[in-house]
Design a protein around this motif. Structure first.
Motif, PDB file in Angstrom:
ATOM      1  N   LEU A 125     -73.811 -31.755  11.580  1.00 57.75           N
ATOM      2  CA  LEU A 125     -72.994 -31.644  10.376  1.00 57.75           C
ATOM      3  C   LEU A 125     -72.820 -30.189   9.973  1.00 57.75           C
ATOM      4  N   GLU A 126     -71.574 -29.766   9.874  1.00 58.29           N
ATOM      5  CA  GLU A 126     -71.255 -28.407   9.427  1.00 58.29           C
ATOM      6  C   GLU A 126     -70.538 -28.498   8.090  1.00 58.29           C
ATOM      7  N   ILE A 127     -71.094 -27.823   7.079  1.00 58.60           N
ATOM      8  CA  ILE A 127     -70.513 -27.828   5.739  1.00 58.60           C
ATOM      9  C   ILE A 127     -69.922 -26.453   5.467  1.00 58.60           C
ATOM     10  N   SER A 128     -68.603 -26.389   5.326  1.00 60.11           N
ATOM     11  CA  SER A 128     -67.955 -25.097   5.110  1.00 60.11           C
ATOM     12  C   SER A 128     -66.537 -25.313   4.590  1.00 60.11           C
ATOM     13  N   ASP A 129     -66.090 -24.414   3.718  1.00 62.46           N
ATOM     14  CA  ASP A 129     -64.717 -24.470   3.231  1.00 62.46           C
ATOM     15  C   ASP A 129     -63.768 -23.656   4.105  1.00 62.46           C
ATOM     16  N   LEU A 130     -64.299 -22.988   5.129  1.00 65.72           N
ATOM     17  CA  LEU A 130     -63.459 -22.229   6.030  1.00 65.72           C
ATOM     18  C   LEU A 130     -62.792 -23.169   7.031  1.00 65.72           C
TER      19      LEU A 130
END
Length: 319
Positions: A125-130
């Motif tokens: 799981l990767e959490i990022s707004d990019l």
């Protein structure tokens, strides 16, 4: 004729003992088999079979080559079967990239139930707004607000994105309720700065006809974190326009109220999307994840065209 097909004919000739037998095994004809073996011998610079009018006998070099080719074909078949199983069954590693607020507030609480239902799937799981390139970064599926126009990708809408004009009850008690949008000039406002563009998220307020229009207001406070924005609003620091998934917890707990009915930004590509690479054979782990999210959101009152926020009773209609 491709090399793999030639090698399959070579092994069939070894097993059948003649060009005619190999032709039957390969659904071909003896002439085609004979020419394929001759081309292979020419490429290798070796004699693989001794030919006579009565029999075909494999040479020592042919026996050595056959052992290697047979193992290679067996390994290839085994690899293809394993890959097909991984693609056709809900198993293997599922790499998910999610926008920060949606990931924390909507996705993360659902992961326990998903893993219980599909125990053979491992999550990354990767959490990022990019907005990273999901193909270059080997991501199976991304949950994003807004639509990514990329012909290599499929974007499936999970829900619209409804916005609510939120404030804490204590703030209204202390500073009063604005009667019209011009009154907001006398109130505090929490602005959201979009990380990728560094621009402030526009503010939309209803005009005299109740239609939402952009309205320029000075922001008293600014943040680039959605959860911080919602918490600052709940703490009484001012008004904030929050997307439905960010406002949900505060509205349900009573820490926030929505002054007006929800609205949608007048933009055709607005919404929450599941984005994944375009491919002929979608891995089963991706398919079941999309299906799981769709059912979970339906249980929360959300679908590709509706959210629970449409039914939320605004503060002004209660008072």
């Amino acid at each position: 004729m491709d090399k793999l097909r030639t090698l399959e004919i070579f092994i069939a000739t070894c097993d059948g003992g003649s060009f005619a037998a190999a032709a039957r095994l390969c659904s071909s004809d003896p002439s085609t088999v004979s020419k394929a073996i001759s081309r292979l011998e020419s490429q290798l610079g070796l004699t693989l079979f001794q030919r006579s009018t009565r029999q075909l006998r494999i040479t020592t070099a042919g026996q050595c080559y056959a052992r290697t080719v047979r193992k290679m074909l067996q390994d290839l078949t085994s690899c293809e079967s394993e890959l097909k199983y991984l693609n056709d069954s809900p198993s293997g590693t599922l790499r998910i990239s999610s926008a920060v607020c949606y990931g924390h507030l909507y996705l993360r609480p659902l992961l326990k139930a998903f893993c219980r239902q599909y125990p053979d799937i491992r999550l990354e799981l990767e959490i990022s707004d990019l907005h990273v390139d999901i193909i270059d970064n080997d991501i199976d599926i991304a949950l994003r607000t807004g639509y990514v126009k990329d012909s290599r990708l499929i974007a499936r809408r999970l829900s619209p994105m409804d916005f609510l004009t939120c404030v804490s009850p204590d703030y209204l008690k202390n500073r009063g309720v604005p009667d019209c949008r011009e009154d907001f000039n006398q109130h505090h406002w929490i602005g959201f700065r979009i990380k990728e563009t560094q621009q402030l998220q526009p503010i939309f307020l209803p005009d005299d006809k109740g239609e939402y229009q952009p309205y320029e207001l000075e922001r008293t406070h600014i943040t680039d974190d959605g959860e911080a924005m919602a918490n600052m609003c709940a703490d009484g620091l001012g008004f904030a326009q929050l997307p439905h998934f960010l406002a949900r917890e505060g509205l349900n707990s009573g820490e926030l109220v929505s002054l007006y009915p929800c609205f949608r930004v007048p933009q055709p590509d607005s919404g929450v999307f599941a984005i994944y690479p375009k491919r002929d054979y979608l891995p089963e782990r991706v398919r079941v994840f999309i299906e799981f999210m769709t059912k979970a959101l339906a249980g929360m009152g959300e679908s590709p065209n509706h959210t629970w926020a449409e039914q939320w009773k605004p503060y002004l209609s209660r008072h």
